[in-house]
Write a protein that holds these residues in place. Structure first.
Motif, PDB file in Angstrom:
ATOM      1  N   ARG A 192      46.807  70.048  52.176  1.00  0.00           N
ATOM      2  CA  ARG A 192      46.759  70.895  50.982  1.00  0.00           C
ATOM      3  C   ARG A 192      48.152  71.193  50.478  1.00  0.00           C
ATOM      4  O   ARG A 192      49.112  71.168  51.217  1.00  0.00           O
ATOM      5  N   THR A 193      48.212  71.526  49.212  1.00  0.00           N
ATOM      6  CA  THR A 193      49.467  72.030  48.670  1.00  0.00           C
ATOM      7  C   THR A 193      49.610  73.489  49.099  1.00  0.00           C
ATOM      8  O   THR A 193      48.699  74.072  49.676  1.00  0.00           O
ATOM      9  N   LYS A 194      50.767  74.057  48.782  1.00  0.00           N
ATOM     10  CA  LYS A 194      51.001  75.444  49.166  1.00  0.00           C
ATOM     11  C   LYS A 194      49.983  76.385  48.502  1.00  0.00           C
ATOM     12  O   LYS A 194      49.703  77.459  48.998  1.00  0.00           O
ATOM     13  N   GLU A 195      49.447  75.945  47.373  1.00  0.00           N
ATOM     14  CA  GLU A 195      48.489  76.791  46.653  1.00  0.00           C
ATOM     15  C   GLU A 195      47.064  76.576  47.143  1.00  0.00           C
ATOM     16  O   GLU A 195      46.128  77.185  46.621  1.00  0.00           O
ATOM     17  N   GLY A 196      46.888  75.722  48.115  1.00  0.00           N
ATOM     18  CA  GLY A 196      45.565  75.519  48.679  1.00  0.00           C
ATOM     19  C   GLY A 196      44.793  74.374  48.054  1.00  0.00           C
ATOM     20  O   GLY A 196      43.662  74.108  48.432  1.00  0.00           O
ATOM     21  N   LYS A 197      45.409  73.701  47.086  1.00  0.00           N
ATOM     22  CA  LYS A 197      44.718  72.567  46.454  1.00  0.00           C
ATOM     23  C   LYS A 197      44.836  71.321  47.335  1.00  0.00           C
ATOM     24  O   LYS A 197      45.846  71.136  48.010  1.00  0.00           O
ATOM     25  N   LEU A 198      43.837  70.487  47.286  1.00  0.00           N
ATOM     26  CA  LEU A 198      43.880  69.247  48.037  1.00  0.00           C
ATOM     27  C   LEU A 198      45.046  68.387  47.559  1.00  0.00           C
ATOM     28  O   LEU A 198      45.277  68.239  46.358  1.00  0.00           O
ATOM     29  N   ARG A 199      45.760  67.798  48.518  1.00  0.00           N
ATOM     30  CA  ARG A 199      46.937  67.012  48.195  1.00  0.00           C
ATOM     31  C   ARG A 199      46.563  65.647  47.627  1.00  0.00           C
ATOM     32  O   ARG A 199      47.231  65.113  46.763  1.00  0.00           O
ATOM     33  N   PHE A 200      45.486  65.060  48.144  1.00  0.00           N
ATOM     34  CA  PHE A 200      45.049  63.740  47.670  1.00  0.00           C
ATOM     35  C   PHE A 200      43.631  63.841  47.133  1.00  0.00           C
ATOM     36  O   PHE A 200      42.690  63.922  47.899  1.00  0.00           O
ATOM     37  N   SER A 201      43.485  63.842  45.838  1.00  0.00           N
ATOM     38  CA  SER A 201      42.113  63.868  45.314  1.00  0.00           C
ATOM     39  C   SER A 201      42.067  63.621  43.806  1.00  0.00           C
ATOM     40  O   SER A 201      41.336  62.779  43.333  1.00  0.00           O
ATOM     41  N   ALA A 202      42.841  64.364  43.058  1.00  0.00           N
ATOM     42  CA  ALA A 202      42.710  64.357  41.606  1.00  0.00           C
ATOM     43  C   ALA A 202      42.974  62.972  41.032  1.00  0.00           C
ATOM     44  O   ALA A 202      42.239  62.485  40.168  1.00  0.00           O
ATOM     45  N   ASP A 203      44.008  62.345  41.533  1.00  0.00           N
ATOM     46  CA  ASP A 203      44.384  61.043  40.989  1.00  0.00           C
ATOM     47  C   ASP A 203      43.409  59.939  41.400  1.00  0.00           C
ATOM     48  O   ASP A 203      43.517  58.804  40.968  1.00  0.00           O
ATOM     49  N   ALA A 204      42.459  60.317  42.219  1.00  0.00           N
ATOM     50  CA  ALA A 204      41.553  59.328  42.773  1.00  0.00           C
ATOM     51  C   ALA A 204      40.769  58.601  41.675  1.00  0.00           C
ATOM     52  O   ALA A 204      40.665  57.375  41.678  1.00  0.00           O
ATOM     53  N   ASP A 205      40.254  59.368  40.752  1.00  0.00           N
ATOM     54  CA  ASP A 205      39.339  58.826  39.740  1.00  0.00           C
ATOM     55  C   ASP A 205      39.695  57.427  39.277  1.00  0.00           C
ATOM     56  O   ASP A 205      38.971  56.469  39.525  1.00  0.00           O
ATOM     57  N   GLU A 206      40.796  57.354  38.600  1.00  0.00           N
ATOM     58  CA  GLU A 206      41.103  56.085  37.949  1.00  0.00           C
ATOM     59  C   GLU A 206      41.243  54.943  38.945  1.00  0.00           C
ATOM     60  O   GLU A 206      40.560  53.927  38.839  1.00  0.00           O
ATOM     61  N   SER A 207      42.119  55.122  39.933  1.00  0.00           N
ATOM     62  CA  SER A 207      42.412  54.003  40.824  1.00  0.00           C
ATOM     63  C   SER A 207      41.236  53.649  41.721  1.00  0.00           C
ATOM     64  O   SER A 207      41.117  52.514  42.166  1.00  0.00           O
ATOM     65  N   ILE A 208      40.383  54.608  42.008  1.00  0.00           N
ATOM     66  CA  ILE A 208      39.285  54.349  42.938  1.00  0.00           C
ATOM     67  C   ILE A 208      38.020  53.878  42.224  1.00  0.00           C
ATOM     68  O   ILE A 208      37.427  52.859  42.590  1.00  0.00           O
ATOM     69  N   TYR A 209      37.618  54.628  41.218  1.00  0.00           N
ATOM     70  CA  TYR A 209      36.300  54.343  40.613  1.00  0.00           C
ATOM     71  C   TYR A 209      36.368  53.296  39.499  1.00  0.00           C
ATOM     72  O   TYR A 209      35.412  52.577  39.261  1.00  0.00           O
ATOM     73  N   GLN A 210      37.518  53.235  38.847  1.00  0.00           N
ATOM     74  CA  GLN A 210      37.610  52.339  37.694  1.00  0.00           C
ATOM     75  C   GLN A 210      37.304  50.878  38.024  1.00  0.00           C
ATOM     76  O   GLN A 210      36.545  50.235  37.291  1.00  0.00           O
ATOM     77  N   PRO A 211      37.861  50.351  39.125  1.00  0.00           N
ATOM     78  CA  PRO A 211      37.556  48.947  39.445  1.00  0.00           C
ATOM     79  C   PRO A 211      36.061  48.690  39.560  1.00  0.00           C
ATOM     80  O   PRO A 211      35.565  47.658  39.113  1.00  0.00           O
TER      81      PRO A 211
END
Lengths: 208, 208, 208, 208
Positions: free
Chosen positions: D125-144
């Motif tokens: 997590r980031t210092k604010e409690g947000k997941l460190r690896f997740s948001a950017d997932a959409d494009e690179s993961i689901y798009q293909p």
DNA sequence: AATGAATGAGCGTTCATTCAT
DNA sequence: TATGAATGAACGCTCATTCAT
């Protein structure tokens, strides 16, 4: 109430809490006075207080918080000790004398605390490497002395002062006072009374 | 030659060795002046010198050894700068003036080095927590001033001095000089000339 | 009554005791959902509940005990929500649809709780490092789905299933459902209705 | 050169340095896979690598830096493994099959690495409690996956897809693939081949 | 002469847990 | 019931020092 930020408002603290904090502050003072700022770790301080390290971080948000409390305790004690003495002095010459007397007496009576604060002021830095306690010093530290000097010049009992000469004189007086703390550490059985009289005599000549 | 204790005798050192040491000492000075004693790690100093950490421990037996060399370099430089000026002064009054002038000028011209030494003197401790640089201070630091004061008293141009009053006056002068270093750090564009004149004027009155 | 193991049997608990526990469980859910399993300390949970840390360890034997209660609360709530819906469905096809609908609806309506449980299931370990919630998953989680698949195959409305194909299909359905929770966290304003229809449509094709 | 920021540019790293980092990354993967993200301390990882804790902070700027390298190593390995397989596939149907085959094969062959990355992605997590690896997932993961689906719809071998149905299908496929990693951890002797065929068969039906 | 690698002690801090009140 | 106080272990990290090359 719950977990953190004990020191938000001192009035929120229970009696026992205040006592514990004061005790830890005292141990911090003694540790710093003895081994210096750099070596005064939380572990060392805790050992002197015969408690676990956790106790300190329980009562203080951080080490810096503790050190700031040491400085605050000093500021309050010095203020309470010195201000009334100076306020009751009549005339600039007596005021200058009393200012020096009160400062030197305070240092002599609270030498460990003063030495600890000197150590903290010299050693504590911000993350960028700047001194934590220094910039704000000017006004609150030197101004009272300068005021006395100007008053004395106006009353004719001191020589005339330009802004520069007043400032440099104030600095010399202040550094002589602060230096007394170092001398006391080096030579604990210094005759405070005599030292005091000599120092006052020096600066009485210097401002005439 | 062998593996350890390079600095046993400075004469054993090759030219390049001496140059390397001097370079590292200079980087140590700059680092300490910038970030303070506590934060001035060997890594920091090495980075500034653009060498590996190992280089420092290769040329110096330990970190303390390096810091002592900084202090020694300061002592030599200060001695070389100040002594001839004072030696050439004629009469106690001029000698006192020249002493202060030379000291203040040296500080102004080598402010980083002086500040580094102040930091080291304040921060460096023995394993037992005692200040590393302080005890021996008395003789080498205060004695020259006291000698001037006694000479002036004997010559009739200064007031009479007891051992105590001479010592306290010497302390006040020395602390004023040392304090100048702090002021310079706080206020880098201080007018050295004016400050110097004021300080000399103050202590000329004080010893009259 | 005594000192430890309050939760031996839920019936032993007084009404207020149960209410207190439920409140703490709720705060634990919210804390975990917000900052994650690793950062969800007892202190954090207590702060959110506006009670002291001690309250939590008074009502729960340990932190693990609390987390297990969170999971148990989830299991009970999910069971109560989903089972009747599925039980009332007529025929395998409707049963599969209702199973997915109920699961997704439960997740959407209890997203914090579900997310907290996902966090706990992923993060909580035994002292040996094994996952605390996982092994027992097989029977209670996948079996209901497999039963529906077999029933559908027998009734002729689904394709034939071998043990392996039933298991893999059940896994795919279950992972799609569990993944919905993650998507909801990433995209809180997801159209649950549409997502649900698409997902059902996908698996209706997959089992035909 | 000197002390920090080893990883500024991978090309700056010496051969041995790269090897050491790779070894530590491998130990981190094994530790995380075995005891989970939360329990995988630097001390644990160091112990497995039979080195001191300091070695890890010597080669990596921080623990997060190490974990990010784990994720980066995974991303590079997965990319290198999967992309060519998919690129060589002819037609959407084969492309979808190859995409799943390659992903599942990669997971099966690098199960510890994949599991470690799943742990990191879920726990870090980031210092604010947000997941460190997740948001950017959409494009690179689901798009293909979505691209394959659209291509299949256009070519007439898959059903028609709306943006929503494509996205949900992609999610279902992806979650099924990710879920395979969990199943492998639970059941290490799973028949990868069979599982793979079943999963492919499920989604071939689902997109028809 | 210099380096990079490694170590181990110590740092400030967090936190689950215990316990007297 | 509930609290605040205290503990002790573990954490990530810094750093002076050692050493093979």
């Amino acid at each position: 109430m719950s977990t953190k930020n004990k020191a938000n408002d001192p009035k929120d603290l229970s009696f026992t809490e205040k006592a514990r904090r004061a005790q830890i502050v005292q141990c911090a003072i003694e540790t710093i006075a003895e081994v210096g700022y750099a070596q005064a770790s939380i572990g060392q301080i805790a050992k002197r207080a015969n408690v676990s390290k956790g106790v300190i971080t329980y009562h203080f948000a951080s080490k810096d918080d503790l050190l700031e409390e040491v400085v605050a305790a000093y500021a309050i004690a010095a203020e309470a000790f010195i201000r009334p003495v100076v306020a009751n002095a009549v005339g600039p010459k007596e005021r200058l004398r009393k200012y020096m007397e009160a400062n030197l007496a305070f240092i002599a009576e609270h030498r460990k605390m003063v030495f600890a604060v000197v150590e903290i002021a010299a050693g504590m830095r911000t993350k960028e490497g700047k001194l934590r306690f220094s910039a704000d010093a000017d006004e609150s530290i030197y101004q009272p002395i300068e005021e006395i000097l100007y008053a004395g010049a106006e009353a004719g009992c001191f020589r005339a002062f330009t802004p520069l000469s007043a400032r440099v004189t104030a600095l010399a007086i202040r550094h002589a006072i602060d230096g007394f703390s170092l001398e006391l550490m080096r030579t604990p059985d210094l005759s405070v009374k005599e030292y005091m009289e000599e120092l006052i005599s020096i600066f009485e000549r210097a401002v005439k």
